[in-house]
Enzyme design. Structure first.
Site, mmCIF file in Angstrom:
data_model
loop_
_atom_site.group_PDB
_atom_site.id
_atom_site.type_symbol
_atom_site.label_atom_id
_atom_site.label_comp_id
_atom_site.label_asym_id
_atom_site.label_seq_id
_atom_site.Cartn_x
_atom_site.Cartn_y
_atom_site.Cartn_z
ATOM 1 N N GLY A 58 2.752 1.050 -2.423
ATOM 2 C CA GLY A 58 1.448 1.715 -2.466
ATOM 3 C C GLY A 58 0.322 0.930 -3.110
ATOM 4 O O GLY A 58 -0.836 1.094 -2.748
ATOM 5 N N GLU A 112 -0.650 0.424 -10.226
ATOM 6 C CA GLU A 112 -0.086 1.498 -9.395
ATOM 7 C C GLU A 112 -1.183 2.121 -8.539
ATOM 8 O O GLU A 112 -2.354 2.089 -8.905
ATOM 9 C CB GLU A 112 0.505 2.590 -10.289
ATOM 10 C CG GLU A 112 2.010 2.564 -10.426
ATOM 11 C CD GLU A 112 2.766 2.891 -9.145
ATOM 12 O OE1 GLU A 112 2.183 2.865 -8.035
ATOM 13 O OE2 GLU A 112 3.959 3.186 -9.243
ATOM 14 N N ASP A 113 -0.780 2.687 -7.409
ATOM 15 C CA ASP A 113 -1.752 3.422 -6.613
ATOM 16 C C ASP A 113 -1.942 4.832 -7.159
ATOM 17 O O ASP A 113 -3.052 5.340 -7.237
ATOM 18 C CB ASP A 113 -1.347 3.469 -5.122
ATOM 19 C CG ASP A 113 0.063 3.978 -4.923
ATOM 20 O OD1 ASP A 113 0.904 3.816 -5.841
ATOM 21 O OD2 ASP A 113 0.357 4.550 -3.859
ATOM 22 N N ASP A 120 1.850 10.459 -10.298
ATOM 23 C CA ASP A 120 1.998 11.859 -9.884
ATOM 24 C C ASP A 120 2.685 12.620 -11.023
ATOM 25 O O ASP A 120 2.030 13.070 -11.964
ATOM 26 C CB ASP A 120 2.793 11.875 -8.569
ATOM 27 C CG ASP A 120 2.819 13.219 -7.879
ATOM 28 O OD1 ASP A 120 2.384 14.211 -8.485
ATOM 29 O OD2 ASP A 120 3.287 13.302 -6.740
ATOM 30 N N LYS A 122 -2.790 12.530 -10.860
ATOM 31 C CA LYS A 122 -2.863 13.976 -10.612
ATOM 32 C C LYS A 122 -2.443 14.686 -11.895
ATOM 33 O O LYS A 122 -1.259 15.013 -12.050
ATOM 34 C CB LYS A 122 -1.884 14.365 -9.502
ATOM 35 C CG LYS A 122 -2.336 14.066 -8.094
ATOM 36 C CD LYS A 122 -1.286 14.624 -7.132
ATOM 37 C CE LYS A 122 -1.599 14.270 -5.703
ATOM 38 N NZ LYS A 122 -0.497 14.645 -4.792
ATOM 39 N N PHE A 174 -2.411 16.335 -0.989
ATOM 40 C CA PHE A 174 -1.621 15.254 -0.394
ATOM 41 C C PHE A 174 -2.574 14.199 0.147
ATOM 42 O O PHE A 174 -3.228 14.397 1.168
ATOM 43 C CB PHE A 174 -0.698 15.774 0.711
ATOM 44 C CG PHE A 174 0.285 14.731 1.145
ATOM 45 C CD1 PHE A 174 1.499 14.587 0.478
ATOM 46 C CD2 PHE A 174 -0.013 13.867 2.178
ATOM 47 C CE1 PHE A 174 2.384 13.583 0.846
ATOM 48 C CE2 PHE A 174 0.873 12.865 2.561
ATOM 49 C CZ PHE A 174 2.077 12.724 1.890
ATOM 50 N N ARG A 234 -1.430 3.642 5.467
ATOM 51 C CA ARG A 234 -1.650 2.800 4.284
ATOM 52 C C ARG A 234 -2.863 1.888 4.462
ATOM 53 O O ARG A 234 -3.479 1.445 3.510
ATOM 54 C CB ARG A 234 -0.420 1.915 4.017
ATOM 55 C CG ARG A 234 0.815 2.651 3.530
ATOM 56 C CD ARG A 234 1.815 1.648 2.970
ATOM 57 N NE ARG A 234 3.175 2.160 2.898
ATOM 58 C CZ ARG A 234 3.693 2.821 1.862
ATOM 59 N NH1 ARG A 234 2.947 3.067 0.808
ATOM 60 N NH2 ARG A 234 4.948 3.216 1.873
HETATM 61 C C1 PRP Z 1 4.483 6.618 -5.302
HETATM 62 C C2 PRP Z 1 3.557 5.813 -6.220
HETATM 63 C C3 PRP Z 1 4.323 5.753 -7.498
HETATM 64 C C4 PRP Z 1 5.104 7.041 -7.516
HETATM 65 C C5 PRP Z 1 4.412 8.022 -8.399
HETATM 66 O O1 PRP Z 1 5.413 5.746 -4.756
HETATM 67 O O2 PRP Z 1 3.290 4.536 -5.696
HETATM 68 O O3 PRP Z 1 5.183 4.638 -7.572
HETATM 69 O O4 PRP Z 1 5.113 7.554 -6.163
HETATM 70 O O5 PRP Z 1 5.117 9.229 -8.443
HETATM 71 P P1 PRP Z 1 5.673 9.828 -9.794
HETATM 72 O O6 PRP Z 1 4.576 9.724 -10.826
HETATM 73 O O7 PRP Z 1 5.983 11.263 -9.441
HETATM 74 O O8 PRP Z 1 6.897 9.074 -10.194
HETATM 75 P P2 PRP Z 1 6.337 6.152 -3.530
HETATM 76 O O9 PRP Z 1 7.673 6.588 -4.078
HETATM 77 O O10 PRP Z 1 5.617 7.114 -2.650
HETATM 78 O O11 PRP Z 1 6.580 4.763 -2.809
HETATM 79 P P3 PRP Z 1 5.538 3.808 -2.062
HETATM 80 O O12 PRP Z 1 4.609 3.236 -3.123
HETATM 81 O O13 PRP Z 1 6.402 2.758 -1.467
HETATM 82 O O14 PRP Z 1 4.791 4.631 -1.043
#
Ligand code: PRP
Length: 173
Positions: free
Chosen positions: A40, A95-96, A99, A127, A148, A161
């Site tokens: 991400g 990080e993107d 959550d 968030k 979302f 993406r």
């Molecule tokens: C997303 C994002 C973080 C994580 C955050 O990755 O890039 O790494 O979720 O979520 P959390 O705070 O609940 O742990 P994802 O698992 O979607 O993988 P990606 O970056 O490959 O899309």
């Protein structure tokens, strides 16, 4: 399905320029080991590092989380690790989105065992209403509602993406 613009390309670029300026000032020309968390963060990383006026060593990590992300029982696994030694280095994780905070809580703990000189986090989005594992975000792009979101690195089933903005997917269309 259609996509509604939530944070425009221009808003993102303005905010990234502000973050890059703050990071440049804070590190005073010292080398930063930047660790982008795949997949991400790839676009945020590409735009941010081009504007940081400090020497950068760029690394990538991939982690995956399992189980129930909404509770403390979730597990995180490192799928791709960095190549360099971060002992005594200034490390900045990119990080993107934060959550629940599970992924970053794990990653920060994991990287701290390698004794960096400093360890900070930059996240384009967070968030707050979803936080289960509170973490300090040193450089924060935007706090968003519990929607979302896709685009600018964030996906829905590996799609979207590439969008240059953050959007909300309307699944009913
Ligand atoms: C997303 C994002 C973080 C994580 C955050 O990755 O890039 O790494 O979720 O979520 P959390 O705070 O609940 O742990 P994802 O698992 O979607 O993988 P990606 O970056 O490959 O899309």
């Amino acid at each position: 399905m259609n996509v509604e613009v939530y944070i425009s390309q221009e808003e993102i670029q303005v905010r990234i320029a502000e973050l890059a300026k703050k990071i440049t000032n804070d590190y005073h020309g010292q080398e930063i080991t930047v660790i982008a968390v795949l997949s991400g963060a790839f676009m945020f990383c590409a735009d941010l590092v081009r504007q940081i006026q400090c020497p950068i060593k760029l690394e990538f990590m991939k982690v995956s989380s399992y189980g129930d992300n909404t509770s403390t029982s979730g597990e995180v696994k490192v799928d791709l690790d960095i190549k360099s030694d971060i002992n005594d280095k200034h490390v900045l994780i990119l990080e993107d989105i934060v959550d629940t905070g599970l992924t970053l809580t794990y990653l920060i703990k994991h990287l701290n065992t390698r004794h960096p000189k400093s360890l900070k986090l930059a996240s384009l989005l967070s968030k707050p209403s979803r936080t289960v594992h509170p973490i300090k975000i040193d450089y924060q792009g935007f706090e968003i509602e519990d929607k979302f979101v896709i685009g600018y690195g964030l996906d829905y089933a590996s799609k979207y993406r590439e969008l240059p903005y953050i959007g909300i997917l309307n699944l009913e269309c």
